[in-house]
Design a protein around this motif. Structure first.
Motif, PDB file in Angstrom:
ATOM      1  N   ALA A  83       0.839  -1.193   0.000  1.00  0.00           N
ATOM      2  CA  ALA A  83       0.000   0.000   0.000  1.00  0.00           C
ATOM      3  C   ALA A  83       0.873   1.242   0.000  1.00  0.00           C
ATOM      4  CB  ALA A  83      -0.908  -0.002   1.230  1.00  0.00           C
ATOM      5  N   PRO A  84       0.391   2.345  -0.601  1.00  0.00           N
ATOM      6  CA  PRO A  84       1.146   3.597  -0.517  1.00  0.00           C
ATOM      7  C   PRO A  84       1.476   3.930   0.931  1.00  0.00           C
ATOM      8  CG  PRO A  84      -0.672   3.827  -2.049  1.00  0.00           C
ATOM      9  CD  PRO A  84      -0.853   2.495  -1.368  1.00  0.00           C
ATOM     10  N   THR A  85       2.685   4.376   1.172  1.00  0.00           N
ATOM     11  CA  THR A  85       3.168   4.559   2.532  1.00  0.00           C
ATOM     12  C   THR A  85       3.234   6.033   2.907  1.00  0.00           C
ATOM     13  OG1 THR A  85       4.942   3.959   4.066  1.00  0.00           O
ATOM     14  CG2 THR A  85       5.593   4.638   1.857  1.00  0.00           C
ATOM     15  N   MET A 100      10.580   2.608  -1.956  1.00  0.00           N
ATOM     16  CA  MET A 100      10.383   2.736  -3.398  1.00  0.00           C
ATOM     17  C   MET A 100       9.158   3.590  -3.700  1.00  0.00           C
ATOM     18  SD  MET A 100      10.921   2.256  -6.566  1.00  0.00           S
ATOM     19  CE  MET A 100      12.207   1.035  -6.800  1.00  0.00           C
ATOM     20  N   VAL A 101       9.371   4.597  -4.520  1.00  0.00           N
ATOM     21  CA  VAL A 101       8.263   5.389  -5.056  1.00  0.00           C
ATOM     22  C   VAL A 101       7.824   4.802  -6.390  1.00  0.00           C
ATOM     23  CG1 VAL A 101       7.531   7.673  -5.854  1.00  0.00           C
ATOM     24  CG2 VAL A 101       9.051   7.458  -3.870  1.00  0.00           C
ATOM     25  N   GLY A 102       8.792   4.537  -7.262  1.00  0.00           N
ATOM     26  CA  GLY A 102       8.508   3.942  -8.555  1.00  0.00           C
ATOM     27  C   GLY A 102       9.637   4.211  -9.523  1.00  0.00           C
ATOM     28  N   ALA A 138       0.905   3.340  -9.493  1.00  0.00           N
ATOM     29  CA  ALA A 138       0.835   4.616  -8.785  1.00  0.00           C
ATOM     30  C   ALA A 138       2.085   4.798  -7.923  1.00  0.00           C
ATOM     31  CB  ALA A 138      -0.410   4.656  -7.910  1.00  0.00           C
ATOM     32  N   PRO A 139       2.499   6.040  -7.695  1.00  0.00           N
ATOM     33  CA  PRO A 139       3.661   6.261  -6.820  1.00  0.00           C
ATOM     34  C   PRO A 139       3.456   5.618  -5.451  1.00  0.00           C
ATOM     35  CG  PRO A 139       3.092   8.283  -7.984  1.00  0.00           C
ATOM     36  CD  PRO A 139       1.991   7.303  -8.271  1.00  0.00           C
ATOM     37  N   GLY A 140       4.521   5.011  -4.943  1.00  0.00           N
ATOM     38  CA  GLY A 140       4.460   4.340  -3.648  1.00  0.00           C
ATOM     39  C   GLY A 140       4.363   5.302  -2.482  1.00  0.00           C
ATOM     40  N   ILE A 141       4.642   6.570  -2.718  1.00  0.00           N
ATOM     41  CA  ILE A 141       4.410   7.644  -1.751  1.00  0.00           C
ATOM     42  C   ILE A 141       3.692   8.758  -2.498  1.00  0.00           C
ATOM     43  CG2 ILE A 141       5.421   9.289  -0.128  1.00  0.00           C
ATOM     44  CD1 ILE A 141       7.965   7.571  -0.101  1.00  0.00           C
ATOM     45  N   ALA A 142       2.527   9.149  -2.043  1.00  0.00           N
ATOM     46  CA  ALA A 142       1.855  10.287  -2.651  1.00  0.00           C
ATOM     47  C   ALA A 142       2.714  11.534  -2.440  1.00  0.00           C
ATOM     48  CB  ALA A 142       0.483  10.490  -2.030  1.00  0.00           C
ATOM     49  N   PRO A 349       6.592  -0.383  -5.660  1.00  0.00           N
ATOM     50  CA  PRO A 349       6.129   0.901  -5.115  1.00  0.00           C
ATOM     51  C   PRO A 349       5.449   0.730  -3.757  1.00  0.00           C
ATOM     52  CG  PRO A 349       5.680   0.821  -7.442  1.00  0.00           C
ATOM     53  CD  PRO A 349       6.172  -0.558  -7.072  1.00  0.00           C
ATOM     54  N   GLY A 350       5.843   1.564  -2.816  1.00  0.00           N
ATOM     55  CA  GLY A 350       5.307   1.504  -1.456  1.00  0.00           C
ATOM     56  C   GLY A 350       6.102   0.612  -0.528  1.00  0.00           C
TER      57      GLY A 350
END
Length: 359
Positions: A83-85, A100-102, A138-142, A349-350
């Motif tokens: 999940a996004p972190t 990792m963001v992406g 999607a980016p792993g961190i918004a 990602p995430g």
């Protein structure tokens, strides 16, 4: 060729910096609009190059690749198993956490510093907003969840690494210092004039806050368009902090292991290495500039690092391998070479990795 294929091909031509007319190439050879400096063992006064290395492929090779093979279709969207972190604001002392963001964008947290590598939050890695490689994860961190960013390590100017829109957002929200090889400052400042930037050549070191950043050679190239090939430098980085030494390579060909052996000879022990494992097929086209997972493992072992993290895969379809192939091949080759899987992980990602404590 339909319109969609034409736009995609045009984006690729810009992405790979090839396809210019003879006149444009002749003009490009006469001057460098990004950097002016003395001739060296990797700069001829106009263009940078890899000493005793291989040049990137030309326009006819691009045509052969794009119209002579078959690229597998990636899914339009992939949900990461993580999940996004929302990262911690800071990681202090000798702890080391990498999230990792992406693609090549990772958040490194250690010694009270928050460091981004090659930040890209845009939907496309392309000179166009409407064509070219599109993000499938999607980016792993918004972006809004980022902690205060202190430093940005920007390895080179290809569109999947240098994203001007994201850098402008970072300037407004965080005002980080961007550390990048020679010539890339001109590209960034043309878009964001007040960005704080320090540049360096291979072998240079920049000391900032609780870190030293060393510029190291790797085997790659650069381009933003069709007439600026290799006019800005590319580099690997060694990050030296109280959390240990980290080798980060945004993109490289294996080059007989030279980038890894050189780094080990200069810097000794690495706590972690962040290495590209994707964008490697077809080999006849990509081999000199993009290592594959097998070569990434060999490089990791040559570097002597305790652990390695794989990036540059699964976010943007740039080349001909399947979306999950880098992780699958990496897993198989680790087993084949007798390297424990926990020592080299391809991050999704995430996913956040925290370095085990050392004695």
């Amino acid at each position: 060729m339909n319109r969609r294929s034409f736009l995609k091909f045009t984006a690729l031509a810009g992405f790979f910096g090839i396809g210019a007319s003879g006149t444009a190439m002749a003009l490009a050879r006469s001057s460098n609009r990004y950097h002016s400096g003395p001739v060296s063992d990797h700069f001829d006064g106009v263009r940078f190059f890899n000493p005793d290395g291989a040049e990137p492929k030309g326009f006819s090779d691009l045509l052969k690749w794009k119209f002579g093979g078959k690229q597998p279709r990636w899914p339009a969207a992939v949900r990461s198993p993580f999940a996004p972190t929302s990262p911690d604001p800071r990681i202090d002392g000798d702890r080391l956490r990498i999230t990792m963001v992406g693609h090549a964008t990772l958040l490194i947290q250690t010694a009270g510093l928050n460091i981004l590598t090659d930040p890209v939050w845009s939907d496309r890695a392309s000179p166009f907003s409407f064509a070219g490689p599109k993000r499938v994860t999607a980016p792993g961190i918004a972006f809004e969840e980022l902690p205060k960013i202190d430093l940005v390590l920007l390895s080179h100017n290809h569109y999947d690494h240098l994203d001007l829109v994201t850098l402008a957002r970072l300037k407004q929200a965080h005002d980080p210092l961007v550390i990048t090889p020679l010539g890339n400052d001109a590209i960034i400042k043309a878009h964001t004039p007040d960005m704080r930037i320090k540049t360096g050549d291979w072998g240079d070191v920049i000391g900032e806050a609780a870190a030293k950043v060393h510029f190291e050679p790797c085997h790659h190239w650069s381009a933003r368009g069709v007439n600026d090939r290799s006019m800005a430098l590319w580099a690997a980085f060694v990050l030296e902090t109280s959390g240990g030494k980290i080798l980060h390579i945004g993109d490289t060909g294996f080059d007989n292991g030279r980038p890894y052996q050189n780094a080990r000879d200069r810097h000794g022990h690495f706590r972690a290495a962040i290495l590209p494992v994707g964008a490697y097929e077809p080999r006849w086209f990509m081999k000199d500039q993009h290592q594959n997972p097998d070569e990434a493992i060999d490089g990791f072992l040559l570097s002597g690092a305790d652990y390695a993290l794989g990036h540059h895969w699964g976010t943007f379809q740039l080349t001909d391998e399947g979306r999950d192939a880098p992780a699958e091949v990496l897993d198989a080759k680790l087993a084949e070479k007798g390297v424990a899987r926990e020592r080299f992980r391809p991050l999704s990602p995430g996913e956040a990795w925290e370095a085990p404590l050392t004695a």
